[in-house]
Design a protein around this motif. Structure first.
Motif, PDB file in Angstrom:
ATOM      1  N   HIS A   1       0.878  -1.336  -0.059  1.00  0.00           N
ATOM      2  CA  HIS A   1      -0.152   0.105  -0.017  1.00  0.00           C
ATOM      3  C   HIS A   1       0.860   1.368  -0.186  1.00  0.00           C
ATOM      4  O   HIS A   1       0.165   2.475  -0.359  1.00  0.00           O
ATOM      5  CB  HIS A   1      -1.159   0.054   1.141  1.00  0.00           C
ATOM      6  CG  HIS A   1      -1.929  -0.930   1.125  1.00  0.00           C
ATOM      7  ND1 HIS A   1      -2.678  -1.124   0.306  1.00  0.00           N
ATOM      8  CD2 HIS A   1      -2.125  -2.102   1.998  1.00  0.00           C
ATOM      9  CE1 HIS A   1      -3.670  -2.218   0.556  1.00  0.00           C
ATOM     10  NE2 HIS A   1      -3.261  -2.708   1.884  1.00  0.00           N
ATOM     11  N   TYR A   2       2.185   1.079   0.363  1.00  0.00           N
ATOM     12  CA  TYR A   2       2.806   2.585   0.685  1.00  0.00           C
ATOM     13  C   TYR A   2       3.925   2.877  -0.167  1.00  0.00           C
ATOM     14  O   TYR A   2       4.965   3.696   0.273  1.00  0.00           O
ATOM     15  CB  TYR A   2       3.270   2.619   2.167  1.00  0.00           C
ATOM     16  CG  TYR A   2       1.975   2.853   2.797  1.00  0.00           C
ATOM     17  CD1 TYR A   2       1.462   3.879   3.162  1.00  0.00           C
ATOM     18  CD2 TYR A   2       1.482   1.431   3.693  1.00  0.00           C
ATOM     19  CE1 TYR A   2       0.393   3.942   3.903  1.00  0.00           C
ATOM     20  CE2 TYR A   2       0.276   1.778   4.410  1.00  0.00           C
ATOM     21  CZ  TYR A   2      -0.178   2.961   4.634  1.00  0.00           C
ATOM     22  OH  TYR A   2      -1.374   3.197   5.423  1.00  0.00           O
ATOM     23  N   SER A   3       4.160   2.527  -1.503  1.00  0.00           N
ATOM     24  CA  SER A   3       5.189   2.987  -2.444  1.00  0.00           C
ATOM     25  C   SER A   3       4.788   4.167  -2.627  1.00  0.00           C
ATOM     26  O   SER A   3       3.604   4.748  -3.122  1.00  0.00           O
ATOM     27  CB  SER A   3       5.338   2.228  -3.753  1.00  0.00           C
ATOM     28  OG  SER A   3       4.318   2.368  -4.682  1.00  0.00           O
ATOM     29  N   TRP A   4       5.586   5.292  -2.881  1.00  0.00           N
ATOM     30  CA  TRP A   4       5.419   6.883  -3.272  1.00  0.00           C
ATOM     31  C   TRP A   4       4.823   6.925  -4.633  1.00  0.00           C
ATOM     32  O   TRP A   4       3.802   7.702  -4.848  1.00  0.00           O
ATOM     33  CB  TRP A   4       6.758   7.513  -3.047  1.00  0.00           C
ATOM     34  CG  TRP A   4       7.040   8.072  -1.680  1.00  0.00           C
ATOM     35  CD1 TRP A   4       8.075   7.625  -1.006  1.00  0.00           C
ATOM     36  CD2 TRP A   4       6.389   8.960  -0.857  1.00  0.00           C
ATOM     37  NE1 TRP A   4       7.974   8.225   0.478  1.00  0.00           N
ATOM     38  CE2 TRP A   4       6.871   9.052   0.343  1.00  0.00           C
ATOM     39  CE3 TRP A   4       4.970   9.667  -1.186  1.00  0.00           C
ATOM     40  CZ2 TRP A   4       6.338   9.841   1.320  1.00  0.00           C
ATOM     41  CZ3 TRP A   4       4.662  10.518   0.093  1.00  0.00           C
ATOM     42  CH2 TRP A   4       5.442  10.642   1.189  1.00  0.00           C
ATOM     43  N   ASP A   5       5.488   6.073  -5.488  1.00  0.00           N
ATOM     44  CA  ASP A   5       4.720   6.180  -7.042  1.00  0.00           C
ATOM     45  C   ASP A   5       3.036   5.819  -6.921  1.00  0.00           C
ATOM     46  O   ASP A   5       2.483   6.389  -7.728  1.00  0.00           O
ATOM     47  CB  ASP A   5       5.552   5.321  -7.911  1.00  0.00           C
ATOM     48  CG  ASP A   5       7.070   5.783  -8.493  1.00  0.00           C
ATOM     49  OD1 ASP A   5       7.239   7.014  -7.958  1.00  0.00           O
ATOM     50  OD2 ASP A   5       7.737   5.109  -9.097  1.00  0.00           O
ATOM     51  N   SER A   6       2.728   4.944  -6.368  1.00  0.00           N
ATOM     52  CA  SER A   6       1.495   4.495  -6.301  1.00  0.00           C
ATOM     53  C   SER A   6       0.811   5.775  -5.492  1.00  0.00           C
ATOM     54  O   SER A   6      -0.184   6.025  -5.888  1.00  0.00           O
ATOM     55  CB  SER A   6       1.504   3.263  -5.599  1.00  0.00           C
ATOM     56  OG  SER A   6      -0.031   2.786  -5.379  1.00  0.00           O
ATOM     57  N   ILE A   7       1.171   6.080  -4.137  1.00  0.00           N
ATOM     58  CA  ILE A   7       0.348   6.853  -3.351  1.00  0.00           C
ATOM     59  C   ILE A   7       0.013   8.190  -4.289  1.00  0.00           C
ATOM     60  O   ILE A   7      -0.828   8.856  -3.927  1.00  0.00           O
ATOM     61  CB  ILE A   7       1.355   7.027  -2.024  1.00  0.00           C
ATOM     62  CG1 ILE A   7       1.481   6.207  -1.141  1.00  0.00           C
ATOM     63  CG2 ILE A   7       0.686   8.465  -1.599  1.00  0.00           C
ATOM     64  CD1 ILE A   7      -0.152   5.709  -0.509  1.00  0.00           C
ATOM     65  N   LEU A   8       1.354   8.680  -4.917  1.00  0.00           N
ATOM     66  CA  LEU A   8       1.179  10.064  -5.452  1.00  0.00           C
ATOM     67  C   LEU A   8       0.375  10.305  -6.979  1.00  0.00           C
ATOM     68  O   LEU A   8       0.327  11.296  -7.363  1.00  0.00           O
ATOM     69  CB  LEU A   8       2.609  10.746  -5.821  1.00  0.00           C
ATOM     70  CG  LEU A   8       3.029  10.878  -4.284  1.00  0.00           C
ATOM     71  CD1 LEU A   8       4.599  11.414  -4.304  1.00  0.00           C
ATOM     72  CD2 LEU A   8       2.307  11.910  -3.142  1.00  0.00           C
ATOM     73  N   GLN A   9      -0.009   9.096  -7.425  1.00  0.00           N
ATOM     74  CA  GLN A   9      -1.043   8.965  -8.776  1.00  0.00           C
ATOM     75  C   GLN A   9      -1.920  10.266  -8.497  1.00  0.00           C
ATOM     76  O   GLN A   9      -2.071  10.975  -9.612  1.00  0.00           O
ATOM     77  CB  GLN A   9      -1.324   7.609  -9.055  1.00  0.00           C
ATOM     78  CG  GLN A   9      -0.058   6.841  -9.586  1.00  0.00           C
ATOM     79  CD  GLN A   9       0.544   7.419 -10.691  1.00  0.00           C
ATOM     80  OE1 GLN A   9       0.018   7.819 -11.505  1.00  0.00           O
ATOM     81  NE2 GLN A   9       1.915   7.187 -10.618  1.00  0.00           N
ATOM     82  N   PRO A  10      -2.692  10.222  -7.549  1.00  0.00           N
ATOM     83  CA  PRO A  10      -3.821  11.187  -7.422  1.00  0.00           C
ATOM     84  C   PRO A  10      -3.448  12.639  -7.405  1.00  0.00           C
ATOM     85  O   PRO A  10      -3.679  13.617  -8.129  1.00  0.00           O
ATOM     86  CB  PRO A  10      -4.468  11.038  -6.080  1.00  0.00           C
ATOM     87  CG  PRO A  10      -4.183   9.519  -5.874  1.00  0.00           C
ATOM     88  CD  PRO A  10      -2.775   9.277  -6.290  1.00  0.00           C
ATOM     89  N   LEU A  11      -2.097  12.843  -6.759  1.00  0.00           N
ATOM     90  CA  LEU A  11      -1.692  14.346  -7.067  1.00  0.00           C
ATOM     91  C   LEU A  11      -1.285  14.778  -8.430  1.00  0.00           C
ATOM     92  O   LEU A  11      -1.582  15.763  -8.820  1.00  0.00           O
ATOM     93  CB  LEU A  11      -0.266  14.557  -5.968  1.00  0.00           C
ATOM     94  CG  LEU A  11       0.494  15.707  -6.249  1.00  0.00           C
ATOM     95  CD1 LEU A  11      -0.352  16.807  -5.989  1.00  0.00           C
ATOM     96  CD2 LEU A  11       1.605  15.539  -5.354  1.00  0.00           C
ATOM     97  N   LEU A  12      -0.585  13.482  -9.265  1.00  0.00           N
ATOM     98  CA  LEU A  12      -0.390  13.792 -10.754  1.00  0.00           C
ATOM     99  C   LEU A  12      -1.719  14.378 -11.195  1.00  0.00           C
ATOM    100  O   LEU A  12      -1.480  15.184 -12.344  1.00  0.00           O
ATOM    101  CB  LEU A  12       0.214  12.621 -11.327  1.00  0.00           C
ATOM    102  CG  LEU A  12       0.860  12.822 -12.555  1.00  0.00           C
ATOM    103  CD1 LEU A  12       1.904  13.920 -12.648  1.00  0.00           C
ATOM    104  CD2 LEU A  12       1.342  11.443 -13.090  1.00  0.00           C
ATOM    105  N   LYS A  13      -2.693  13.590 -10.994  1.00  0.00           N
ATOM    106  CA  LYS A  13      -3.977  13.884 -11.903  1.00  0.00           C
ATOM    107  C   LYS A  13      -4.495  15.196 -11.459  1.00  0.00           C
ATOM    108  O   LYS A  13      -5.125  15.785 -12.384  1.00  0.00           O
ATOM    109  CB  LYS A  13      -5.167  12.600 -11.228  1.00  0.00           C
ATOM    110  CG  LYS A  13      -4.698  11.476 -11.983  1.00  0.00           C
ATOM    111  CD  LYS A  13      -5.750  10.311 -11.555  1.00  0.00           C
ATOM    112  CE  LYS A  13      -5.664   8.807 -11.807  1.00  0.00           C
ATOM    113  NZ  LYS A  13      -6.550   8.014 -11.447  1.00  0.00           N
ATOM    114  N   LEU A  14      -4.504  15.461 -10.371  1.00  0.00           N
ATOM    115  CA  LEU A  14      -4.840  16.845  -9.749  1.00  0.00           C
ATOM    116  C   LEU A  14      -4.159  18.089 -10.530  1.00  0.00           C
ATOM    117  O   LEU A  14      -4.540  18.974 -11.113  1.00  0.00           O
ATOM    118  CB  LEU A  14      -4.661  17.153  -8.378  1.00  0.00           C
ATOM    119  CG  LEU A  14      -5.627  16.514  -7.330  1.00  0.00           C
ATOM    120  CD1 LEU A  14      -5.260  16.763  -5.866  1.00  0.00           C
ATOM    121  CD2 LEU A  14      -7.097  16.972  -7.586  1.00  0.00           C
TER     122      LEU A  14
END
Length: 408
Positions: free
Chosen positions: A384-397
């Motif tokens: 659950h906690y890799s940065w690349d996975s976590i931050l996909q929503p930020l990229l979308k924003l």
């Protein structure tokens, strides 16, 4: 794509909560093609070296100005009826840098790390006059107003009034931000839900969690010795919630630990320990490190991590770090808040000193159970906690795409 980050503190080195979070955000966005600029105030001139590193390795442009002393900024905040945390982080000189920068470069997105940075948006006549407005994103991280409410519950009459004032004004300010910004996010869905109890009509609120860098935090090369408990707490030790957590554990639990395991150790690893924390070194088995260059060896040498928080908001990065190091964690429910974990599977939660003692006994006396808690915690990080996975929503924003409030 150009992105300007207004950071409350210089996001380098990534060695504590908010700095760690903002650094990984800017690193991730830069890897995905964004040109990053950072503006942030500083308190110590030593911090200028960190801005130079950001400029060299990650950013197109950086700027900083030194903050006024609190003896000047906080009384001004009182006179202006501002939240004191907003007044504390505002610099007219940095405001000037911000206005000059946005007039000379076009930014697709301006992202603020912490509510206090919104003041630079609200006070910018330059931004208001621009024909094409950049997208405004706020990383609230935590519901800061609720933290001040928690402080008020455990304070004397005078400080209670100060903290209640801060809670009230900051809650109003958070609502003002949500209405002015295109998107806002918190560190967990629990924080989103808490925010919405006071601001139910705000619909642009999301959750973007924290991740863990597996290159920095990973299991030790040799199995841990578990004959006697060797506890670790890691964190900045002039931060009131950390002080409260450590003090409670020592005052309420430590003597019982020593009565059961006379050779037990407790290491408190973190910068800026207060005199109160330093005094605990006089007790048997307790070590206070102060600042350490590398925290990883302390995770390797410990065999139990404790997170006895009674005042907290958001996710405790230190708990995720322990998970990544396959180090069993005993935490109060508040210490485990917002983490994808299950009591008895990958973490052990404790409400009372008796609960802590029972969990320690089982971990020390049952090697199979000890191993399973650590392995399950490590698997939680991997899943659950890799940065690349976590931050996909930020990229979308930043790209103007839709974002769901919860990751699947």
């Amino acid at each position: 794509m150009r992105i300007l980050i207004l950071a409350q503190r210089v996001p380098y080195p990534p060695n504590k909560g908010e700095k760690l979070r903002t650094f990984h955000q800017l690193e991730f966005l830069q890897k995905n093609g964004a040109q990053i600029s950072v503006l942030a105030p500083h308190v110590s001139d030593d911090e200028k070296l960190y801005f130079a590193t950001l400029k060299q390795d990650y950013c197109e442009y950086v700027a900083t100005k030194k903050l006024s002393s609190k003896a000047i900024s906080l009384p001004l905040g009182l006179l202006k009826n501002q939240p004191l945390s907003v007044a504390n982080f505002y610099s007219k000189a940095l405001q000037s840098d911000f206005d000059q920068l946005i007039s000379s470069k076009h930014f697709d997105t301006i992202m603020c790390s912490a509510s206090s940075m919104a003041e630079y948006i609200f006070k910018s006549a330059t931004l208001k006059s621009m024909p094409k407005q950049p997208k405004l994103i706020m990383d609230f991280m935590d519901v800061d107003s609720d933290k001040w409410a928690q402080y008020a519950q455990n304070s004397n009459l005078i400080m209670k009034q100060v903290y209640q004032r801060e809670q009230r004004l900051l809650s109003q300010y958070e609502g003002h931000i949500a209405k002015a910004f295109d998107a806002c996010f918190f560190i967990t869905q629990a924080e989103v839900n808490l925010y919405k109890t006071s601001h139910p009509n705000d619909t642009n609120i999301y959750a973007i969690e924290n991740g863990i860098d597996s290159k920095l935090f990973f299991p030790p090369s040799q199995p841990r010795e578990v004959a006697d408990p060797s506890f670790l707490f890691a964190g900045v030790m002039d931060y009131p919630p950390n002080i409260d957590a450590v003090a409670w554990f020592i005052d309420k639990v430590w003597d019982q630990i020593l009565a059961r395991w006379p050779h037990a150790k407790f290491v408190i690893a973190g910068m800026n320990p207060t005199e109160k924390i330093r005094q605990y070194e006089q007790k048997t088995g307790i070590q206070v490190t102060g600042f350490v260059e590398d925290i990883k060896p302390y995770f390797d040498q410990a065999n139990i991590f404790v997170a006895p928080f009674r005042i907290a908001r958001g996710v405790q990065n230190k708990v995720l770090q322990a998970f990544a190091c396959e180090l069993p964690v005993i935490a109060t429910p508040m210490g485990a808040e917002g983490i994808r974990c299950q009591d008895g599977e990958d973490i052990l939660t404790a409400n009372t000193p008796h609960d802590f003692i029972q969990h320690v006994e089982r971990l020390i006396e049952d090697p199979s159970f000890y191993g399973s808690i650590g392995r399950n915690a490590l698997n939680t990080i991997k899943t659950h906690y890799s940065w690349d996975s976590i931050l996909q929503p930020l990229l979308k924003l930043t790209q103007g795409k839709s974002v769901h409030e919860e990751r699947s």
